[in-house]
Design a protein around this motif. Structure first.
Motif, PDB file in Angstrom:
ATOM      1  N   ILE A  86       0.780  -1.357   0.076  1.00 47.35           N
ATOM      2  CA  ILE A  86       0.014  -0.180  -0.152  1.00 47.35           C
ATOM      3  C   ILE A  86       0.603   1.427  -0.097  1.00 47.35           C
ATOM      4  O   ILE A  86       1.832   1.422   0.829  1.00 47.35           O
ATOM      5  CB  ILE A  86      -1.065   0.058   1.121  1.00 47.35           C
ATOM      6  N   GLU A  90      -3.690   8.808   1.284  1.00 50.03           N
ATOM      7  CA  GLU A  90      -5.159   8.458   1.038  1.00 50.03           C
ATOM      8  C   GLU A  90      -5.398   9.737  -0.103  1.00 50.03           C
ATOM      9  O   GLU A  90      -5.213  10.774  -0.121  1.00 50.03           O
ATOM     10  CB  GLU A  90      -5.929   8.893   2.424  1.00 50.03           C
ATOM     11  N   LYS A 123      -0.883   9.237   4.984  1.00 50.46           N
ATOM     12  CA  LYS A 123      -1.466   8.023   5.889  1.00 50.46           C
ATOM     13  C   LYS A 123      -0.290   7.669   7.115  1.00 50.46           C
ATOM     14  O   LYS A 123       0.594   6.954   7.096  1.00 50.46           O
ATOM     15  CB  LYS A 123      -1.530   6.492   5.220  1.00 50.46           C
ATOM     16  N   GLU A 179      -7.279   4.132  -1.823  1.00 46.81           N
ATOM     17  CA  GLU A 179      -5.995   3.835  -1.492  1.00 46.81           C
ATOM     18  C   GLU A 179      -5.545   2.931  -2.432  1.00 46.81           C
ATOM     19  O   GLU A 179      -6.241   2.121  -2.935  1.00 46.81           O
ATOM     20  CB  GLU A 179      -5.962   3.130   0.004  1.00 46.81           C
ATOM     21  N   ASP A 191      -7.822  -1.539  -0.988  1.00 50.74           N
ATOM     22  CA  ASP A 191      -8.723  -1.037   0.281  1.00 50.74           C
ATOM     23  C   ASP A 191     -10.268  -1.308  -0.015  1.00 50.74           C
ATOM     24  O   ASP A 191     -10.538  -2.463  -0.377  1.00 50.74           O
ATOM     25  CB  ASP A 191      -8.649   0.269   0.635  1.00 50.74           C
TER      26      ASP A 191
END
Ligand code: UDP
Length: 233
Positions: A86, A90, A123, A179, A191
């Protein structure tokens, strides 16, 4: 595919390994948090509804040419997805002013934006996910300029697809958070897309059909999530 060990537990989801390194299981919980974890509660059946709603949105996006991590639904609270690394950003898309944007600029909630607004947040729970711009992204080194441009364009494309789909179901997509992650040299959407991560308003009455009912103690939280599922299924 069999469920392996729990290797990550977030506020609303648990991630389990599988017998394949490149695939993981996402389990949707009923737990709800707001205001950076300060408000905690549970919303009955939220996990079941968010799993089903996210699956419908991921299928819609895939059909429209947007690569996502979604592979398939496994049971009523679990989906099989591609394992991603990830990107700690955001990506927020907005069509009407609400929440932190309305607050920051002193705008009335529901103010029309002349064109969609894209924002990036870093994030980081300890920092409370601060709003950042592309200079900060470059300084943090979390994405290149080209990758950031790709996230912005993909976010805008996703917004167009979702706005049209929801408008046909008498629902306004006010704003939402995405995301993305890296998988085999590609950036794909990860996500979830659910009433936890989107603001949905009924187009006729402007009734809120999302997590703001929990954040602001408006009642009928589960019913709102169920209503969104009913409109999409
Ligand atoms: N959002 C989210 N997770 C976050 C922050 C925001 O899913 O950690 C979603 C939120 O549900 C809304 C949109 O992103 O649909 C914009 O949220 P905003 O910045 O207005 O923040 P909030 O008012 O939720 O604090």
């Amino acid at each position: 595919m069999s469920q392996g060990t729990l290797f990550y537990e977030g506020k609303a989801k648990k991630i389990f390994s599988t017998d394949r390194l490149e695939e993981v299981l996402v389990y949707y919980k009923d737990d709800a948090t707001a205001f950076n974890g300060l408000k905690k509660g549970t919303i009955t059946s939220k996990g079941v509804l968010n799993n089903a709603i996210s699956a419908l949105f991921f299928e819609l996006l895939e059909k429209n040419g947007v690569p996502t991590h979604f592979i398939r639904t496994v049971d009523d609270r679990t989906m099989l997805v591609k394992r991603l690394k990830i990107i700690p950003l955001e990506v927020v898309l907005r069509n009407l002013a609400a929440g932190s944007l309305a607050q920051r600029l002193g705008w009335t909630e529901g103010r029309e934006l002349p064109r969609p607004v894209v924002e990036f947040y870093y994030k980081d729970d300890a920092l409370g996910d601060p709003l950042i711009n592309h200079y900060h992204v470059a300084a943090l080194g979390v994405a290149t300029g080209a990758e950031l441009a790709f996230l912005e364009e993909t976010g805008l494309a996703i917004n167009r697809i979702l706005v049209r789909h929801l408008a046909a179901r008498n629902t306004i997509l006010v704003d939402f958070k995405l995301e993305f992650g890296r998988s085999q040299g590609q950036i794909i959407l990860g996500d979830e897309i659910s009433p936890d991560t989107c603001r949905f308003w009924d187009a006729s009455t402007r009734k809120k059909l999302d997590k703001d009912r929990f954040r602001r103690d408006l009642g009928s939280v589960e019913e709102a999530y169920q209503e969104i599922y009913n409109r999409l299924k």
